[in-house]
Write a protein that holds these residues in place. Structure first.
Motif, PDB file in Angstrom:
ATOM      1  N   GLY A  93      -1.143   4.018  28.386  1.00 27.02           N
ATOM      2  CA  GLY A  93      -1.102   5.347  27.766  1.00 27.02           C
ATOM      3  C   GLY A  93      -1.371   5.284  26.278  1.00 27.02           C
ATOM      4  N   MET A  94      -0.721   4.330  25.607  1.00 24.51           N
ATOM      5  CA  MET A  94      -0.902   4.215  24.158  1.00 24.51           C
ATOM      6  C   MET A  94      -2.328   3.772  23.840  1.00 24.51           C
ATOM      7  SD  MET A  94       0.310   4.623  21.210  1.00 24.51           S
ATOM      8  CE  MET A  94       2.040   4.510  20.784  1.00 24.51           C
ATOM      9  N   GLY A  95      -2.839   2.803  24.608  1.00 21.82           N
ATOM     10  CA  GLY A  95      -4.206   2.318  24.376  1.00 21.82           C
ATOM     11  C   GLY A  95      -5.211   3.452  24.473  1.00 21.82           C
ATOM     12  N   ALA A  96      -5.125   4.190  25.573  1.00 24.79           N
ATOM     13  CA  ALA A  96      -6.074   5.296  25.771  1.00 24.79           C
ATOM     14  C   ALA A  96      -5.879   6.369  24.707  1.00 24.79           C
ATOM     15  CB  ALA A  96      -5.891   5.882  27.157  1.00 24.79           C
ATOM     16  N   ALA A  97      -4.636   6.620  24.320  1.00 25.23           N
ATOM     17  CA  ALA A  97      -4.365   7.662  23.318  1.00 25.23           C
ATOM     18  C   ALA A  97      -4.938   7.267  21.960  1.00 25.23           C
ATOM     19  CB  ALA A  97      -2.853   7.892  23.209  1.00 25.23           C
ATOM     20  N   ILE A  98      -4.779   5.994  21.588  1.00 25.01           N
ATOM     21  CA  ILE A  98      -5.310   5.535  20.292  1.00 25.01           C
ATOM     22  C   ILE A  98      -6.830   5.650  20.280  1.00 25.01           C
ATOM     23  CG2 ILE A  98      -5.635   3.481  18.833  1.00 25.01           C
ATOM     24  CD1 ILE A  98      -2.780   2.641  19.624  1.00 25.01           C
ATOM     25  N   VAL A  99      -7.458   5.168  21.351  1.00 23.27           N
ATOM     26  CA  VAL A  99      -8.930   5.210  21.420  1.00 23.27           C
ATOM     27  C   VAL A  99      -9.416   6.655  21.335  1.00 23.27           C
ATOM     28  CG1 VAL A  99     -10.910   4.774  22.929  1.00 23.27           C
ATOM     29  CG2 VAL A  99      -9.136   3.044  22.677  1.00 23.27           C
ATOM     30  N   LEU A 100      -8.783   7.506  22.102  1.00 21.48           N
ATOM     31  CA  LEU A 100      -9.257   8.899  22.137  1.00 21.48           C
ATOM     32  C   LEU A 100      -8.935   9.638  20.838  1.00 21.48           C
ATOM     33  CD1 LEU A 100     -10.634   9.660  24.783  1.00 21.48           C
ATOM     34  CD2 LEU A 100      -8.860  11.353  25.105  1.00 21.48           C
ATOM     35  N   TYR A 194      -2.173   8.522   6.127  1.00 21.91           N
ATOM     36  CA  TYR A 194      -1.480   7.239   6.292  1.00 21.91           C
ATOM     37  C   TYR A 194      -2.489   6.138   6.615  1.00 21.91           C
ATOM     38  CZ  TYR A 194       3.011   9.717   6.633  1.00 21.91           C
ATOM     39  OH  TYR A 194       4.108  10.474   6.385  1.00 21.91           O
ATOM     40  N   PHE A 195      -3.384   6.445   7.562  1.00 22.28           N
ATOM     41  CA  PHE A 195      -4.375   5.446   7.991  1.00 22.28           C
ATOM     42  C   PHE A 195      -5.347   5.130   6.860  1.00 22.28           C
ATOM     43  CE2 PHE A 195      -3.011   7.449  11.982  1.00 22.28           C
ATOM     44  CZ  PHE A 195      -2.588   6.321  12.672  1.00 22.28           C
ATOM     45  N   GLU A 196      -5.752   6.183   6.114  1.00 24.07           N
ATOM     46  CA  GLU A 196      -6.686   5.971   5.002  1.00 24.07           C
ATOM     47  C   GLU A 196      -6.044   5.083   3.930  1.00 24.07           C
ATOM     48  OE1 GLU A 196      -8.736  10.296   5.706  1.00 24.07           O
ATOM     49  OE2 GLU A 196      -7.771   9.896   3.763  1.00 24.07           O
ATOM     50  N   ALA A 197      -4.786   5.386   3.616  1.00 25.56           N
ATOM     51  CA  ALA A 197      -4.084   4.592   2.602  1.00 25.56           C
ATOM     52  C   ALA A 197      -3.945   3.143   3.055  1.00 25.56           C
ATOM     53  CB  ALA A 197      -2.718   5.189   2.330  1.00 25.56           C
ATOM     54  N   ALA A 198      -3.636   2.971   4.319  1.00 33.35           N
ATOM     55  CA  ALA A 198      -3.491   1.615   4.855  1.00 33.35           C
ATOM     56  C   ALA A 198      -4.818   0.872   4.795  1.00 33.35           C
ATOM     57  CB  ALA A 198      -2.987   1.683   6.288  1.00 33.35           C
ATOM     58  N   SER A 199      -5.911   1.575   5.114  1.00 27.62           N
ATOM     59  CA  SER A 199      -7.238   0.941   5.066  1.00 27.62           C
ATOM     60  C   SER A 199      -7.557   0.494   3.653  1.00 27.62           C
ATOM     61  CB  SER A 199      -8.316   1.926   5.534  1.00 27.62           C
ATOM     62  OG  SER A 199      -8.079   2.271   6.863  1.00 27.62           O
ATOM     63  N   ILE A 200      -7.247   1.361   2.646  1.00 29.30           N
ATOM     64  CA  ILE A 200      -7.511   1.018   1.236  1.00 29.30           C
ATOM     65  C   ILE A 200      -6.724  -0.241   0.868  1.00 29.30           C
ATOM     66  CG2 ILE A 200      -7.132   1.786  -1.165  1.00 29.30           C
ATOM     67  CD1 ILE A 200      -7.704   4.669  -0.013  1.00 29.30           C
ATOM     68  N   ASP A 201      -5.480  -0.347   1.423  1.00 33.27           N
ATOM     69  CA  ASP A 201      -4.651  -1.524   1.124  1.00 33.27           C
ATOM     70  C   ASP A 201      -5.071  -2.742   1.935  1.00 33.27           C
ATOM     71  OD1 ASP A 201      -3.239  -0.132  -0.711  1.00 33.27           O
ATOM     72  OD2 ASP A 201      -1.585   0.396   0.634  1.00 33.27           O
ATOM     73  N   GLY A 202      -6.078  -2.568   2.779  1.00 35.50           N
ATOM     74  CA  GLY A 202      -6.609  -3.708   3.553  1.00 35.50           C
ATOM     75  C   GLY A 202      -5.833  -4.033   4.804  1.00 35.50           C
ATOM     76  N   GLN A 207      -1.818  -4.228  12.081  1.00 32.68           N
ATOM     77  CA  GLN A 207      -0.810  -3.823  11.082  1.00 32.68           C
ATOM     78  C   GLN A 207      -0.634  -2.305  11.078  1.00 32.68           C
ATOM     79  OE1 GLN A 207      -2.681  -5.935   7.862  1.00 32.68           O
ATOM     80  NE2 GLN A 207      -0.956  -7.384   7.688  1.00 32.68           N
ATOM     81  N   LYS A 208      -1.754  -1.584  11.243  1.00 33.98           N
ATOM     82  CA  LYS A 208      -1.649  -0.111  11.287  1.00 33.98           C
ATOM     83  C   LYS A 208      -0.829   0.304  12.524  1.00 33.98           C
ATOM     84  CE  LYS A 208      -6.125   0.815   9.193  1.00 33.98           C
ATOM     85  NZ  LYS A 208      -7.500   1.190   9.487  1.00 33.98           N
ATOM     86  N   PHE A 209      -1.096  -0.388  13.613  1.00 32.53           N
ATOM     87  CA  PHE A 209      -0.375  -0.068  14.847  1.00 32.53           C
ATOM     88  C   PHE A 209       1.134  -0.327  14.675  1.00 32.53           C
ATOM     89  CE2 PHE A 209       1.259  -1.516  19.042  1.00 32.53           C
ATOM     90  CZ  PHE A 209       1.138  -0.305  19.709  1.00 32.53           C
ATOM     91  N   PRO A 215       6.308   3.235  14.408  1.00 27.71           N
ATOM     92  CA  PRO A 215       7.474   3.978  13.867  1.00 27.71           C
ATOM     93  C   PRO A 215       7.333   5.494  13.968  1.00 27.71           C
ATOM     94  CG  PRO A 215       6.392   2.651  12.148  1.00 27.71           C
ATOM     95  CD  PRO A 215       5.686   2.352  13.396  1.00 27.71           C
ATOM     96  N   LEU A 216       6.113   6.003  13.781  1.00 28.41           N
ATOM     97  CA  LEU A 216       5.969   7.463  13.776  1.00 28.41           C
ATOM     98  C   LEU A 216       5.942   8.079  15.185  1.00 28.41           C
ATOM     99  CD1 LEU A 216       3.548   7.979  10.745  1.00 28.41           C
ATOM    100  CD2 LEU A 216       6.007   8.337  10.861  1.00 28.41           C
ATOM    101  N   THR A 217       5.627   7.254  16.185  1.00 28.15           N
ATOM    102  CA  THR A 217       5.691   7.792  17.563  1.00 28.15           C
ATOM    103  C   THR A 217       7.015   7.400  18.241  1.00 28.15           C
ATOM    104  OG1 THR A 217       4.528   5.846  18.397  1.00 28.15           O
ATOM    105  CG2 THR A 217       3.177   7.781  17.941  1.00 28.15           C
ATOM    106  N   ALA A 218       7.841   6.679  17.515  1.00 25.63           N
ATOM    107  CA  ALA A 218       9.072   6.154  18.137  1.00 25.63           C
ATOM    108  C   ALA A 218       9.984   7.231  18.733  1.00 25.63           C
ATOM    109  CB  ALA A 218       9.837   5.305  17.132  1.00 25.63           C
ATOM    110  N   PRO A 219      10.231   8.356  18.056  1.00 25.19           N
ATOM    111  CA  PRO A 219      11.131   9.349  18.672  1.00 25.19           C
ATOM    112  C   PRO A 219      10.612   9.846  20.023  1.00 25.19           C
ATOM    113  CG  PRO A 219      10.744   9.861  16.358  1.00 25.19           C
ATOM    114  CD  PRO A 219       9.806   8.768  16.711  1.00 25.19           C
ATOM    115  N   VAL A 220       9.300  10.102  20.076  1.00 16.42           N
ATOM    116  CA  VAL A 220       8.714  10.576  21.343  1.00 16.42           C
ATOM    117  C   VAL A 220       8.770   9.461  22.385  1.00 16.42           C
ATOM    118  CG1 VAL A 220       6.541  11.289  22.434  1.00 16.42           C
ATOM    119  CG2 VAL A 220       7.224  12.288  20.260  1.00 16.42           C
ATOM    120  N   THR A 221       8.412   8.258  21.978  1.00 17.49           N
ATOM    121  CA  THR A 221       8.417   7.128  22.916  1.00 17.49           C
ATOM    122  C   THR A 221       9.820   6.918  23.500  1.00 17.49           C
ATOM    123  OG1 THR A 221       6.711   6.105  21.568  1.00 17.49           O
ATOM    124  CG2 THR A 221       7.777   4.701  23.180  1.00 17.49           C
TER     125      THR A 221
END
Lengths: 299, 429
Positions: A93-100, A194-202, A207-209, A215-221
């Motif tokens: 579920g997470m894999g497909a959700a991230i890709v999509l 968040y993702f853009e900032a993380a990309s700038i930080d390399g 690591q993004k995952f 952490p941000l999907t943790a309550p739902v998970t």
């Protein structure tokens, strides 16, 4: 004013009555029957079935009566089934959700709809299809293994050890789209910044995952894990449709075991004891869910 | 408003009173409910409709008929037993009559049975199950018989110059000859997911019984040396002789019928319904197929399981008199013959056995085999092997597939089956 105060109760009343009739009374009768001697001979006049106290609990939880061994085996396989199903559904579920979520191609909505297909199809249809696919002689899976010379001795999928993997695969096929859609909805609430900032930080994808998505999907998970634990723990449909009332022990999940014990072997009281035990496990998780919800609200 | 409602109420009462007085007295139509089990086909539906219409014309009684799948058989019986709501008359499989009688479900029908001719009028193999061993009187009337026989590919045996196997050893050697000729991989079919009926006959062929009643109590005997031999004969076909498929535990009777029709197996045990199935699905092989008594076991008996169905009246019925009339109607020879033929079994009434072509092949072969070798387990609380058969088959054959098969495991599986069997028996004593 008085009328307005009563109005909510009036609205709730029909649902409340239904809950009492459909849930509370049968559940109470179920619990009660675990204290009576209820079998094929006494069911004829079940109101006068003899009271036996905790004797049924003793027979189920003591070795030598033949109930404990099968109950423990069934309970253990159910636990493993639930945990593996949850892990697999989360990964898929997470894999497909991230890709999509990250994709911007045309037809994204169509793909999302297609991925939901196993969830939308009537369960019995999917399960029956899988049953035929797993068939030793005529199944598509063994036909594929023959054609590709991947295996020398063809496996029998619906008997023995393999029966567990057969029901697990089928169940995951049906269940994972729910995780996918919930996790996708959760991912869509995460700001791209968040993702853009993380990309700038390399930051790497991993690591993004690990530091953004988890952490941000943790309550739902967490909520999905608690909910699906209760749903998966009482799974009946998949083993029943695939294996009937007499599955191999490996595919004899607890709900099916209770049903067979009660309605095929007529040990209604012992079936009730097992059902009470199952309910208590589920109630424990319900309490845990309520605690988690309460704690999250207070944060 | 109140005045308006009062006037409306008075008007309604007056109109109902006038209507009630004015209408002629109509006697309510008498109704009877009847359950049968099986797959409803247009042919069965047509026959039952004809029966219902004729019965209504003769008696004025309307029969409400319901056909329920065998899959819901136990559940339906249980519902009637616990709620006391259900049909007046029901079809009842021979193996479960005793348990239902002991649980108090059925009314005694001894007088009706006597009026229909008693023991002399019915097919002998059916008589053992019309009442439990421990109970006096008759509680079920034989309707049709479902004898099993060894269904085999005569054309293949003729081609290879082999005789029909008459013993367990011969069944294995003939099957191996078919394998050696490269005709089939696994020539014998066993319904491993529901093999109780096959076990009933192999245990008897080995000289065993599944349960023993000593006049006061019943004990499971499936772990006796003879019963073990009967069980081992079936499982050894997979594990030792390798003449039955390793996927045997996956198969049921429907799978075997399809496999036989497809030319994948040469032997399996089945009822006359096998021929009905072949005529519909593989008519090209019917001429090369024949039926024989089961190969004899160590006791020398070539027993074939003779199941079937009886008719019974529920104790809770308020229409017992009408129920008896309906059973008498269904038990007329021409009706028994017609229903049995369309259902795919043979009549349990002797006077019906030369009607509807039952004196021709393959029907007369089944009748003759059942007359000579018909066998049914004891009619008592231990008369069925519900789930016991699959505990045994799944444990033994599952272990074989996982390469964990051993002699000890066979013993353990049988003991586990016995525990479940005895627990079921003990509910009744």
């Amino acid at each position: 004013m008085k009328y307005h105060r009563r109005l909510p109760y009036i609205f709730i009343l029909p649902a409340f009555i239904c809950m009492i009739c459909i849930h509370l009374i049968p559940m109470s009768l179920g619990v009660l029957s675990s204290f009576f001697k209820l079998n094929i001979m006494t069911i004829n006049n079940w109101i006068e079935a003899p009271f036996v106290g905790l004797k049924n609990y003793f027979s189920v939880f003591s070795p030598g009566f033949g109930f404990l061994e099968n109950f423990v085996s069934s309970f253990s396989y159910t636990i493993v089934f639930v945990v593996l199903a949850q892990i697999s559904c989360y990964v898929l579920g997470m894999g497909a959700a991230i890709v999509l979520n990250a994709s911007t191609f045309r037809g994204k909505n169509l793909v999302r709809g297609l991925l939901l297909f196993p969830f939308i199809l009537p369960g019995v249809v999917s399960i029956t299809n899988w049953r035929y696919m797993f068939s030793y002689d005529t199944g598509m899976i063994n036909a594929f293994l023959i054609k590709t010379n991947l295996i020398e001795n063809l496996p029998v999928w619906l008997v023995g050890d393999n029966a567990f993997w057969a029901i697990l695969t089928t169940f995951i096929w049906i269940a994972w789209p729910f995780w996918f859609i919930v996790l996708l909805a959760s991912l869509q609430t995460i700001s791209h910044e968040y993702f853009e900032a993380a990309s700038i930080d390399g930051a790497t994808l991993m690591q993004k995952f690990r530091h953004i998505i988890i952490p941000l999907t943790a309550p739902v998970t967490r909520m999905v894990i608690l909910l699906t634990f209760m749903w998966y723990f009482r799974e009946f449909k998949v083993p029943f449709v695939m294996m009937g009332l007499s599955p191999s022990p490996e595919a004899n999940l607890l709900a099916l075991h209770i049903y067979t014990e009660s309605f095929r072997l007529w040990n209604f009281s012992q079936g009730a004891v097992m059902a009470v035990t199952l309910s208590m496990v589920l109630m424990l998780f319900l309490a845990l869910r309520m605690y988690v919800t309460k704690k999250e609200r207070s944060l | 408003m109140k005045r308006f409602l009062l006037i409306l109420a008075i008007l309604l009462v007056s109109v109902s009173a006038v209507t009630a007085q004015g209408s002629p007295e109509v006697e309510p139509v008498k109704k009877l409910t009847f359950w049968t089990f099986g797959s409803e086909s247009p042919e069965l539906h047509a026959v039952m409709t004809q029966f219902k219409n004729t019965f209504k014309a003769e008696t004025g009684v309307e029969v409400e008929w319901k056909m329920i799948g065998w899959g819901d058989y136990h559940q339906s019986n249980l519902l009637v037993l616990s709620s006391h709501e259900g049909p007046d008359v029901t079809q009842m499989g021979t193996t479960t009559v005793a348990q239902q009688v002991l649980a108090g479900a059925f009314a005694e029908v001894s007088d009706l049975y006597a009026s229909l001719g008693g023991d002399q009028a019915f097919f002998k193999p059916m008589l053992a199950t019309i009442s439990p061993q421990s109970v006096e009187g008759t509680y079920a009337i034989p309707w049709f018989a479902d004898p099993r026989g060894l269904i085999y590919r005569k054309d293949i045996l003729d081609t290879l110059g082999l005789a029909v196997p008459a013993s367990w050893d011969e069944l294995v050697s003939v099957s191996q000859a078919i394998q050696d000729a490269g005709i089939m991989e696994y020539p014998i079919g066993i319904p491993g997911s529901a093999m109780a009926h096959d076990l009933y006959q192999t245990i008897d062929q080995a000289g065993g019984v599944i349960a023993s009643y000593d006049g006061s109590s019943t004990i499971s005997m499936i772990d006796s040396p003879e019963s073990t031999a009967g069980i081992r004969f079936l499982t050894d076909l997979v594990t030792s002789h390798k003449v039955a498929s390793p996927a045997t535990a996956e198969y049921d009777k429907a799978t075997l019928r399809a496999k036989f029709a497809n030319g994948e197996i040469a032997f399996y045990y089945d009822s006359p319904q096998a021929f009905t199935y072949m005529q519909e699905n593989a008519p090209e092989i019917v001429d090369g197929v024949a039926v024989a008594p089961a190969p004899a076991g160590p006791s020398g008996k070539a027993s074939v399981f003779c199941g079937g169905s009886h008719l019974a009246v529920y104790e809770y019925s308020d229409n017992k008199e009408l129920a008896s009339q309906w059973i008498s109607f269904l038990l007329r020879p021409e009706h028994v013959a017609l229903w049995s033929k369309v259902y795919g079994n043979v009549p349990a009434l002797l006077s019906a056995s030369d009607l509807e072509g039952f004196d021709q092949q393959p029907w007369n072969s089944f009748i003759s085999i059942a007359e000579q070798h018909g066998h049914h387990p004891e009619s008592g609380p231990g008369g069925t092997l519900a789930k016991v058969d699959t505990i045994i088959s799944h444990t033994i054959l599952g272990a074989y597939l996982q390469k964990q098969y051993s002699e000890e495991l066979v013993g353990t599986a049988i003991q586990e089956g016995k525990l479940v069997h005895q627990r079921m028996i003990d509910q009744f004593q």
